[in-house]
Design a protein around this motif. Structure first.
Motif, PDB file in Angstrom:
ATOM      1  N   SER A  54     -16.345   4.947   0.777  1.00  0.00           N
ATOM      2  CA  SER A  54     -15.609   3.610  -0.165  1.00  0.00           C
ATOM      3  C   SER A  54     -14.529   3.168   0.843  1.00  0.00           C
ATOM      4  CB  SER A  54     -14.988   4.102  -1.087  1.00  0.00           C
ATOM      5  OG  SER A  54     -14.460   3.295  -1.835  1.00  0.00           O
ATOM      6  N   ARG A  56     -12.177  -0.839   0.902  1.00  0.00           N
ATOM      7  CA  ARG A  56     -11.613  -2.187   0.705  1.00  0.00           C
ATOM      8  C   ARG A  56     -10.963  -2.588   1.984  1.00  0.00           C
ATOM      9  NH1 ARG A  56      -9.588  -4.985  -4.634  1.00  0.00           N
ATOM     10  NH2 ARG A  56      -8.941  -6.746  -3.913  1.00  0.00           N
ATOM     11  N   TRP A  77     -15.165  -5.140  -0.840  1.00  0.00           N
ATOM     12  CA  TRP A  77     -14.795  -3.770  -1.320  1.00  0.00           C
ATOM     13  C   TRP A  77     -16.104  -3.249  -1.977  1.00  0.00           C
ATOM     14  CZ3 TRP A  77     -12.039  -7.682  -3.676  1.00  0.00           C
ATOM     15  CH2 TRP A  77     -12.248  -8.029  -4.868  1.00  0.00           C
ATOM     16  N   GLY A 107      -3.453   1.652  -7.631  1.00  0.00           N
ATOM     17  CA  GLY A 107      -4.464   1.273  -6.619  1.00  0.00           C
ATOM     18  C   GLY A 107      -5.814   1.261  -6.930  1.00  0.00           C
ATOM     19  N   VAL A 108      -6.057   1.421  -8.049  1.00  0.00           N
ATOM     20  CA  VAL A 108      -7.442   1.443  -8.848  1.00  0.00           C
ATOM     21  C   VAL A 108      -7.729   0.098  -9.665  1.00  0.00           C
ATOM     22  CG1 VAL A 108      -9.066   2.410  -9.887  1.00  0.00           C
ATOM     23  CG2 VAL A 108      -7.706   3.863  -8.155  1.00  0.00           C
ATOM     24  N   HIS A 122     -12.991   0.187  -8.789  1.00  0.00           N
ATOM     25  CA  HIS A 122     -12.846  -0.001  -7.174  1.00  0.00           C
ATOM     26  C   HIS A 122     -11.452  -0.039  -6.749  1.00  0.00           C
ATOM     27  CE1 HIS A 122     -11.580  -4.295  -7.607  1.00  0.00           C
ATOM     28  NE2 HIS A 122     -12.251  -4.248  -8.631  1.00  0.00           N
ATOM     29  N   ARG A 123     -11.157   0.078  -5.468  1.00  0.00           N
ATOM     30  CA  ARG A 123      -9.784   0.201  -4.987  1.00  0.00           C
ATOM     31  C   ARG A 123      -9.317  -1.192  -5.234  1.00  0.00           C
ATOM     32  NH1 ARG A 123      -9.458   4.084  -0.676  1.00  0.00           N
ATOM     33  NH2 ARG A 123     -11.283   5.195  -0.442  1.00  0.00           N
ATOM     34  N   PHE A 131     -13.581   7.942  -2.606  1.00  0.00           N
ATOM     35  CA  PHE A 131     -12.866   7.160  -3.651  1.00  0.00           C
ATOM     36  C   PHE A 131     -12.837   8.458  -4.688  1.00  0.00           C
ATOM     37  CE2 PHE A 131     -12.547   5.655  -7.805  1.00  0.00           C
ATOM     38  CZ  PHE A 131     -11.559   4.442  -7.588  1.00  0.00           C
TER      39      PHE A 131
END
Length: 491
Positions: A54, A56, A77, A107-108, A122-123, A131
């Motif tokens: 994963s 970003r 990302w 952070g998500v 996602h991030r 992830f």
């Protein structure tokens, strides 16, 4: 692949079973639990979601670095598209998520489109690697009419965010010595206008053979875009941000889809005649279809097979304009380039760990399945070329990190070469077996074509980004080299 548990949730809902599903590149959804939401008629579904590789990334590209526009600040990302299904005594139905009220750790980010068909997870900050997060999605069970006892299942697809930006169509390579057959141009080949066409918005486009307008040619100068006309404003042109499947539909994903249909519908969409041919490994009977190579790209998908999977997953078909942006991003085109941005290509001639989750080409420099390699008579594992030390070229990755857009399996795309394709409005799937009521090219063979080549196409023909040799092909049947990849307009 599947685990069942039983639990009772207060007086709101009794869950008879929860099915855990996994898809390409080790994505998993595990450790389910349900809690009563603080909103009447809703239930919070908690689970762990995890996948490998994963990222970003945030960067600034300059015009001097070969990009379409100056000072492009872009973020890109990957994400999990997670969608839930439920059933009472009958068939599986889509679970409608609320547009807010979801819970994610720092952070998500969780984003749910207005139709509630699924969630992008996602991030929210730069990073890379595996992830893993525990999240809650809020299901509006009352809106769906769910009774007191239901089964739930969860499904996850890895997607890549393609940000809004200008990009170019075509490569300028239409000479007899370096041909991208039928490629888009700015103007007509016959008048010498071989420049790529700039897409700078989603507004309607005029299709005509004059400088400043979208056109298409073949290497002999013949018209191949389907004549003069207009590309309506509703047709997805790729400028606007969208999510694209990181991989082609895999055999494991398609088996999940078959198992969540009625027995009659699954029988229609399962290709029993080609089981165990050309590396197609789905076998079994409803509702227990399985694939012995679940991470391998799924061939033998007809136009109708793919459309049913796409509507069931709440996604939509990709247009051929979006295909080119998904490949090259904002970079200025390279004549006769492949999806990884160069004309350098190395064929896969053999595989190690064939059929396993870590299947890789025998040669560490191989980056594409093409040309009917003697020992590889079918598609390879999704993401097979990406290793810990590979860059974009050796991974066979697009500008954005999307895999196998050149080779492996043909990409089904909505064509601009015919009026039937131009009528597509970008409507997303319903989340069920049923197609949207309007705006979809349901079973019209004239609405689509294929791009990107496959494991059995030659080096100098159809694997290039700009090649439109079969952009308006009329073959809706199942084939050893036909796959599918879907997109969704970003919320």
């Amino acid at each position: 692949m599947k685990k069942q548990t039983s639990m009772a949730i207060c007086v709101l809902l009794t869950v008879l079973s929860i099915a855990k599903q996994a898809s390409a590149n080790n994505i998993t959804v595990t450790n389910f639990s349900l809690t009563t939401a603080n909103v009447p008629g809703c239930v919070d579904v908690q689970f762990d979601v995890s996948w490998s590789n994963s990222w970003r990334a945030s960067w600034t590209e300059l015009a001097s670095a070969n990009v379409t526009g100056a000072n492009l600040d872009l973020e890109n990302w990957d994400a999990a598209w997670v969608f839930l299904k439920w059933r009472g005594d009958g068939e599986w139905k889509p679970a409608t998520l609320t547009t807010n009220g979801h819970t994610a750790p720092t952070g998500v980010t969780i984003t749910v489109p207005a139709d509630g068909r699924g969630a992008f997870i996602h991030r929210s900050v730069a990073g890379s690697g595996t992830f893993s997060a525990t999240v809650k999605l809020r299901w509006n069970r009352n809106a769906d009419g769910a009774g007191a006892s239901v089964d739930l299942s969860a499904h996850a697809i890895e997607m890549v965010y393609v940000p809004e930006c200008a990009f170019k169509l075509g490569s300028g390579a239409i000479s007899s010595s370096s041909s991208d057959s039928g490629c888009f141009t700015d103007g007509a080949w016959s008048s010498g206008a071989t420049l790529p066409f700039l897409v700078s918005g989603e507004g309607a486009l005029t299709i005509t053979n004059a400088a400043g307008f979208l056109w298409g040619t073949s290497s002999t100068g013949d018209t191949s875009i389907g004549g003069f006309g207009s590309l309506p404003g509703a047709f997805p042109k790729g400028f606007k941000a969208f999510y694209c499947m990181k991989y082609e539909i895999t055999q494991g994903q398609y088996a999940e889809f078959l198992n969540h249909q009625t027995a009659a519908n699954a029988a229609i969409r399962y290709d029993a005649n080609n089981a165990n041919k050309n590396r197609y490994t789905i076998t079994g009977t409803h509702p227990n279809f399985s694939a012995s190579a679940p991470n391998r790209a799924n061939n033998f998908l007809s136009w109708a097979d793919g459309l049913r999977y796409v509507t069931w997953s709440g996604l939509r078909p990709m247009t051929e304009l979006e295909f080119e942006k998904a490949c090259r991003g904002p970079l200025n085109p390279v004549a006769s380039e492949y999806a990884w941005g160069s004309t350098s290509i190395t064929q896969t001639t053999g595989l190690n760990q064939d059929g396993a989750s870590d299947e890789v080409p025998t040669s560490s420099t191989a980056n594409c399945a093409y040309g009917s390699a003697t020992n590889v008579q079918g598609p390879v594992r999704a993401g097979a070329f990406a290793r810990a030390t590979t860059g974009r070229r050796d991974a066979g990755a697009s500008y954005w990190g999307i895999m196998e857009l050149s080779g492996n399996l043909w990409e089904r795309v909505i064509t601009v070469g015919r009026s039937e394709g131009r009528a597509f409005t970008g409507v997303h799937g319903t989340g069920s077996w049923d197609f949207p009521a309007t705006g979809w090219p349901i079973v019209n063979e004239l609405a689509y074509g294929v791009r990107g080549g496959a494991w059995n196409t030659g080096l100098d023909t159809m694997n290039r980004v700009s090649d439109r040799s079969f952009a308006s092909v009329q073959n809706a049947n199942r084939s050893i080299s036909y796959g599918w990849r879907a997109v969704r307009t970003a919320p």
